[in-house]
Design a protein around this motif. Structure first.
Motif, mmCIF file in Angstrom:
data_model
loop_
_atom_site.group_PDB
_atom_site.id
_atom_site.type_symbol
_atom_site.label_atom_id
_atom_site.label_comp_id
_atom_site.label_asym_id
_atom_site.label_seq_id
_atom_site.Cartn_x
_atom_site.Cartn_y
_atom_site.Cartn_z
ATOM 1 N N LEU A 113 0.645 -1.036 0.230
ATOM 2 C CA LEU A 113 -0.004 -0.113 -0.091
ATOM 3 C C LEU A 113 0.733 1.511 -0.207
ATOM 4 N N VAL A 114 2.169 1.543 0.517
ATOM 5 C CA VAL A 114 2.598 2.367 0.901
ATOM 6 C C VAL A 114 4.389 2.502 0.796
ATOM 7 N N ASP A 115 4.480 3.547 0.451
ATOM 8 C CA ASP A 115 6.313 3.744 0.238
ATOM 9 C C ASP A 115 7.023 5.633 0.334
ATOM 10 N N GLY A 116 7.797 5.502 -0.452
ATOM 11 C CA GLY A 116 8.365 6.727 0.573
ATOM 12 C C GLY A 116 7.404 7.942 -0.075
ATOM 13 N N SER A 117 6.585 7.687 -0.585
ATOM 14 C CA SER A 117 5.913 8.530 -1.581
ATOM 15 C C SER A 117 4.530 9.083 -0.399
ATOM 16 N N CYS A 118 4.126 8.185 0.524
ATOM 17 C CA CYS A 118 3.025 8.245 0.884
ATOM 18 C C CYS A 118 3.512 8.470 2.604
ATOM 19 N N HIS A 119 2.192 9.297 3.009
ATOM 20 C CA HIS A 119 2.250 8.989 4.666
ATOM 21 C C HIS A 119 1.217 8.011 5.751
ATOM 22 N N THR A 120 1.355 7.650 6.545
ATOM 23 C CA THR A 120 1.103 6.669 7.001
ATOM 24 C C THR A 120 0.018 7.308 8.671
ATOM 25 N N ILE A 121 -0.189 7.325 9.386
ATOM 26 C CA ILE A 121 -0.600 7.365 11.078
ATOM 27 C C ILE A 121 -1.242 5.953 11.451
ATOM 28 N N VAL A 122 0.070 6.207 12.635
ATOM 29 C CA VAL A 122 -0.126 4.800 13.059
ATOM 30 C C VAL A 122 -0.533 5.315 14.956
ATOM 31 N N ASP A 161 -5.246 16.738 12.832
ATOM 32 C CA ASP A 161 -3.883 17.034 12.697
ATOM 33 C C ASP A 161 -2.744 16.877 12.271
ATOM 34 N N ALA A 162 -2.657 15.256 12.084
ATOM 35 C CA ALA A 162 -1.342 14.465 11.691
ATOM 36 C C ALA A 162 -1.689 14.693 9.822
ATOM 37 N N ILE A 163 -2.719 14.539 9.166
ATOM 38 C CA ILE A 163 -3.157 14.466 8.068
ATOM 39 C C ILE A 163 -3.369 15.566 7.745
ATOM 40 N N ALA A 164 -3.526 16.954 8.407
ATOM 41 C CA ALA A 164 -3.151 18.160 7.910
ATOM 42 C C ALA A 164 -1.755 18.682 7.560
ATOM 43 N N ASN A 165 -0.531 17.707 8.739
ATOM 44 C CA ASN A 165 0.293 18.658 8.557
ATOM 45 C C ASN A 165 1.175 17.185 7.930
ATOM 46 N N ALA A 166 0.680 16.243 7.395
ATOM 47 C CA ALA A 166 1.604 15.248 7.031
ATOM 48 C C ALA A 166 3.166 15.676 6.550
ATOM 49 N N THR A 170 3.703 14.698 1.909
ATOM 50 C CA THR A 170 2.710 13.707 1.634
ATOM 51 C C THR A 170 1.486 13.789 1.494
ATOM 52 N N LYS A 171 0.662 13.129 0.471
ATOM 53 C CA LYS A 171 -0.457 12.097 1.447
ATOM 54 C C LYS A 171 -0.312 11.421 1.898
ATOM 55 N N THR A 172 -2.122 11.240 2.903
ATOM 56 C CA THR A 172 -2.233 10.350 3.573
ATOM 57 C C THR A 172 -2.754 9.005 3.186
ATOM 58 N N ARG A 173 -2.308 8.298 3.017
ATOM 59 C CA ARG A 173 -2.647 7.680 2.514
ATOM 60 C C ARG A 173 -3.449 5.547 3.005
ATOM 61 N N LEU A 174 -3.289 5.943 4.415
ATOM 62 C CA LEU A 174 -3.188 4.670 4.989
ATOM 63 C C LEU A 174 -3.141 4.993 6.992
ATOM 64 N N MET A 175 -3.672 4.453 7.458
ATOM 65 C CA MET A 175 -3.898 4.861 8.946
ATOM 66 C C MET A 175 -3.779 3.236 9.034
ATOM 67 N N VAL A 176 -3.643 2.806 10.746
ATOM 68 C CA VAL A 176 -3.621 1.294 11.117
ATOM 69 C C VAL A 176 -3.646 1.161 12.276
ATOM 70 N N ILE A 177 -4.893 0.679 12.542
ATOM 71 C CA ILE A 177 -5.601 1.262 13.928
ATOM 72 C C ILE A 177 -5.478 -0.779 14.757
ATOM 73 N N ASN A 178 -5.429 -0.595 15.914
ATOM 74 C CA ASN A 178 -5.823 -2.284 16.319
ATOM 75 C C ASN A 178 -6.076 -1.864 17.302
ATOM 76 N N GLU A 179 -7.159 -2.738 17.047
ATOM 77 C CA GLU A 179 -9.040 -2.864 18.454
ATOM 78 C C GLU A 179 -9.573 -4.391 18.056
ATOM 79 N N PRO A 180 -9.960 -4.926 19.262
ATOM 80 C CA PRO A 180 -9.495 -4.849 20.563
ATOM 81 C C PRO A 180 -7.656 -3.975 21.127
ATOM 82 N N TYR A 181 -7.709 -3.454 21.279
ATOM 83 C CA TYR A 181 -6.758 -2.750 21.405
ATOM 84 C C TYR A 181 -5.460 -3.250 22.272
ATOM 85 N N ASN A 182 -4.321 -3.656 21.629
ATOM 86 C CA ASN A 182 -2.914 -4.113 22.787
ATOM 87 C C ASN A 182 -2.381 -3.546 22.573
ATOM 88 N N PRO A 183 -1.295 -2.870 23.835
ATOM 89 C CA PRO A 183 -1.654 -3.886 24.861
ATOM 90 C C PRO A 183 -2.180 -3.781 25.961
#
Length: 407
Positions: A113-122, A161-166, A170-183
């Motif tokens: 999905l992503v490479d150096g041209s993209c922005h991801t939020i984790v 805010d993270a998208i606005a300040n990528a 870069t364009k935000t292409r991916l958000m990675v979440i974990n639900e139910p949340y570990n740890p």
């Protein structure tokens, strides 16, 4: 085809955060293990028993007589059809790709999905691959801290805010979440999940959702929709290890509505573990056909153990604090007196007790907001490990200046 990968970035591997923990705990060899994060492990004999009891002689014969051929890249159709039954009408066998576990599924999705041209939020703290798979793919990454003061919940404004300040425009292409949340074993609301989906949709971003603890909600009414069902750019990551206690089967998968992703994911998978063993596939089918029975047993163990953990926390609330978990088989606990989670983990290991300190879940500076340790409570043997922890606390209370007895 290769035209889909116009921007090439070298794979940027990082050091495993749990490497030190494996050294301290002798790779899980300590007698009292509170580090494990999965439900009670199954045996193959149990799978055969469950199959025969429901009259499914055919799957047992399929296991005993299977050939040692390669399986198809992305998984055999019979397994993919069985997995698709866990989802809604938009997910069929062609919307499933099978992997040798959840971690390789996460890595494959990020590389596709992503490479150096993209922005991801984790989000941090969390499972390392959930945070760093996009880093390995070369993406620009914003890490948003989750805090106990907000019950480990995602603040939607922080995502905007993270998208606005990528970085580097870069364009935000991916958000990675974990639900139910570990740890922490916490769970977002359906409203928050929908809001994050709306934010991603507004910006044309994918959501990669690690859902390995789904189906282990302590109250089934709290269960969130699978992201693969909720969002046409949603990708659900699942592994058989957590809810079903089938770590050794080493089967995970990606589920997604966007079938245009399928070939891209298979192209990346080709250079990794391209196919899983047929024995594992058949065992996975056995598990899914007995899913209700297995989950009922595992949730019974989890609820019993969580009750014991609640009692421990009440008894020692001058020493420990937490946001009580509502899903999964893990909890995130802070020790309030003197020792960091790293120091506490080292001292516990000397007495044969294993926990997972904060450094296993972040490479950010350790502060009061993230200096928590994880304990697992999914296994039958957990009460003995909790007794050992309670004995350790009793032994050291006076030295910690917290001498107290309750009648």
């Amino acid at each position: 085809g290769r035209q889909a990968f116009a921007y090439h970035t070298p794979m940027l591997l990082t050091e495993p955060w749990s490497k030190k923990h494996k050294q301290v705990t002798r790779s899980g060899g300590l007698p009292f293990n509170l580090s494990n994060s999965y439900a009670q492990p199954l045996s193959h004999a149990e799978l055969v028993k469950f199959s025969l009891e429901r009259g499914d002689q055919g799957i047992v014969e399929a296991y005993n007589g299977h050939m040692l051929n390669y399986t198809p890249n992305g998984g055999s159709e019979d397994l993919r059809k069985e997995i698709a039954k866990l989802y809604g009408p938009n997910i069929g066998a062609d919307n499933i790709i099978v992997f040798a576990g959840g971690q390789v599924a996460l890595q494959t999705a990020a590389l596709a999905l992503v490479d150096g041209s993209c922005h991801t939020i984790v989000f941090t703290p969390g499972y390392q691959s959930v945070q760093e798979a996009p880093v390995h793919a070369g993406s620009q990454v914003t890490r948003i801290p989750l805090k106990p003061s907000n019950k480990w919940q995602i603040d939607p404004q922080s995502v905007r805010d993270a998208i606005a300040n990528a970085p580097n425009q870069t364009k935000t292409r991916l958000m990675v979440i974990n639900e139910p949340y570990n740890p922490a074993g916490t769970l977002m609301s359906k409203g928050l999940q929908a809001e994050l989906k709306d934010i991603a949709e507004e910006h044309g971003a994918y959501i990669l959702s690690d859902e390995v603890y789904r189906f282990l909600e302590h109250d089934p009414q709290d269960r969130l929709p699978a992201m693969a069902d909720l969002y046409d750019k949603g990708i659900s990551v699942v592994a058989m290890s957590k809810p079903w206690g089938a770590c050794g089967v080493s089967i995970g998968w990606l589920a997604f509505q966007d079938v245009s992703l399928r070939q891209r994911l298979l192209d990346v998978q080709y250079f990794g573990t391209a196919c899983v063993g047929r024995a594992s596939e058949i065992q996975a089918i056995m598990i899914l056909r007995a899913s209700d029975r297995i989950l009922e047993r595992n949730l019974s163990i989890i609820r019993r153990n969580l009750g014991l953990l609640h009692a421990f926390m009440r008894e020692n609330d001058d020493l420990f604090e937490w946001i009580p978990p509502t899903a999964g088989a893990v909890a995130f606990i802070r020790f309030k007196v003197g020792l960091s989670s790293t120091e506490l983990g080292d001292e516990l290991a000397k007495e044969g007790i294993s926990i997972k300190p904060a450094y296993c879940f972040t490479d950010q500076p350790i502060t009061a907001d993230n200096d928590y340790f994880r304990v697992g409570f999914g296994e039958e043997v957990m009460p003995k490990a909790l007794e050992a922890l309670a004995a350790f606390v009793t032994k050291h209370r006076e030295a910690w200046g917290r001498r107290r007895s309750r009648l």
